[in-house]
Design a protein around this motif. Structure first.
Motif, PDB file in Angstrom:
ATOM      1  N   LEU A  26      62.901   9.042 -69.606  1.00 53.11           N
ATOM      2  CA  LEU A  26      62.683   7.743 -70.251  1.00 53.11           C
ATOM      3  C   LEU A  26      61.369   7.724 -71.025  1.00 53.11           C
ATOM      4  CD1 LEU A  26      63.819   4.962 -67.759  1.00 53.11           C
ATOM      5  CD2 LEU A  26      64.558   5.244 -70.113  1.00 53.11           C
TER       6      LEU A  26
ATOM      7  N   LYS B 127      65.124   1.245 -71.205  1.00 52.85           N
ATOM      8  CA  LYS B 127      66.386   1.849 -71.646  1.00 52.85           C
ATOM      9  C   LYS B 127      66.147   2.539 -72.982  1.00 52.85           C
ATOM     10  CE  LYS B 127      67.787  -2.692 -73.219  1.00 52.85           C
ATOM     11  NZ  LYS B 127      68.681  -3.802 -73.039  1.00 52.85           N
ATOM     12  N   ILE B 128      67.066   3.425 -73.322  1.00 55.78           N
ATOM     13  CA  ILE B 128      66.930   4.213 -74.542  1.00 55.78           C
ATOM     14  C   ILE B 128      67.954   3.703 -75.550  1.00 55.78           C
ATOM     15  CG2 ILE B 128      67.048   6.521 -75.533  1.00 55.78           C
ATOM     16  CD1 ILE B 128      66.522   7.581 -72.637  1.00 55.78           C
TER      17      ILE B 128
ATOM     18  N   ASP C 193      61.949   6.301 -74.599  1.00 52.21           N
ATOM     19  CA  ASP C 193      61.862   4.836 -74.571  1.00 52.21           C
ATOM     20  C   ASP C 193      60.535   4.359 -75.171  1.00 52.21           C
ATOM     21  OD1 ASP C 193      62.314   2.148 -74.012  1.00 52.21           O
ATOM     22  OD2 ASP C 193      61.696   2.332 -71.917  1.00 52.21           O
TER      23      ASP C 193
END
Length: 157
Positions: free
Chosen positions: A90, A100-101, A94
């Motif tokens: 992440l 979240k991506i 991110d």
């Protein structure tokens, strides 16, 4: 492989502590062995051992209880490793730190880190087809964890 190592550890522990060879460890056997190995407080150490291992609290540690404890410890280590892999992954993608991506974050990453890629959009599409199970164009921590748990790694870009 890990199960074999756990079995070997369990057998080794039994050999060390089970002085009468009945396949179980009593509190007295534990105290005796801990005294022999130079424990500063064998009663306290044996008590701690029984709190951790004697799951049915009957005063005897069985082969199954030792095996179960070792498997539980191994599972916790695996869970921690998966958590760390997901968090590190992440961190790399991110960029807005929302946990979240996004599709855009992966596009930016691919363009920045693979400037000579012949088909950058295909790389992004493959990434999302592998990880984004609900097809919302976001890869969540849960989706990462499911992937890592299944494949024991994450896709390489």
């Amino acid at each position: 492989m890990a199960d074999c190592a756990i079995t070997k550890d369990v057998e080794q522990m039994l050999r060390k502590f089970d002085s009468n060879g009945d396949g179980n460890i009593t509190f007295d056997e534990a105290v005796k062995r801990l005294r022999e190995t130079g424990s500063k407080d064998p009663l306290r150490a044996a008590s701690s051992m029984f709190i951790a291992l004697d799951k049915d609290k009957n005063g005897v540690i069985t082969l199954n209880e030792i095996h179960g404890h070792k498997a539980e410890v191994a599972a916790k280590k695996l869970e921690k490793a998966i958590h760390n892999i997901c968090n590190n992954f992440l961190k790399g993608y991110d960029t807005d730190k929302d946990g979240k991506i996004s599709w855009d974050e992966v596009c930016t990453y691919v363009n920045k880190n693979n400037p000579d890629a012949i088909a950058p959009l295909m790389i992004v599409e493959n990434f999302f087809s592998e990880l984004d199970k609900d097809n919302d164009r976001f890869v969540t921590k849960v989706e990462l964890k499911e992937y890592v748990t299944k494949y024991k790694s994450l896709p390489q870009q």
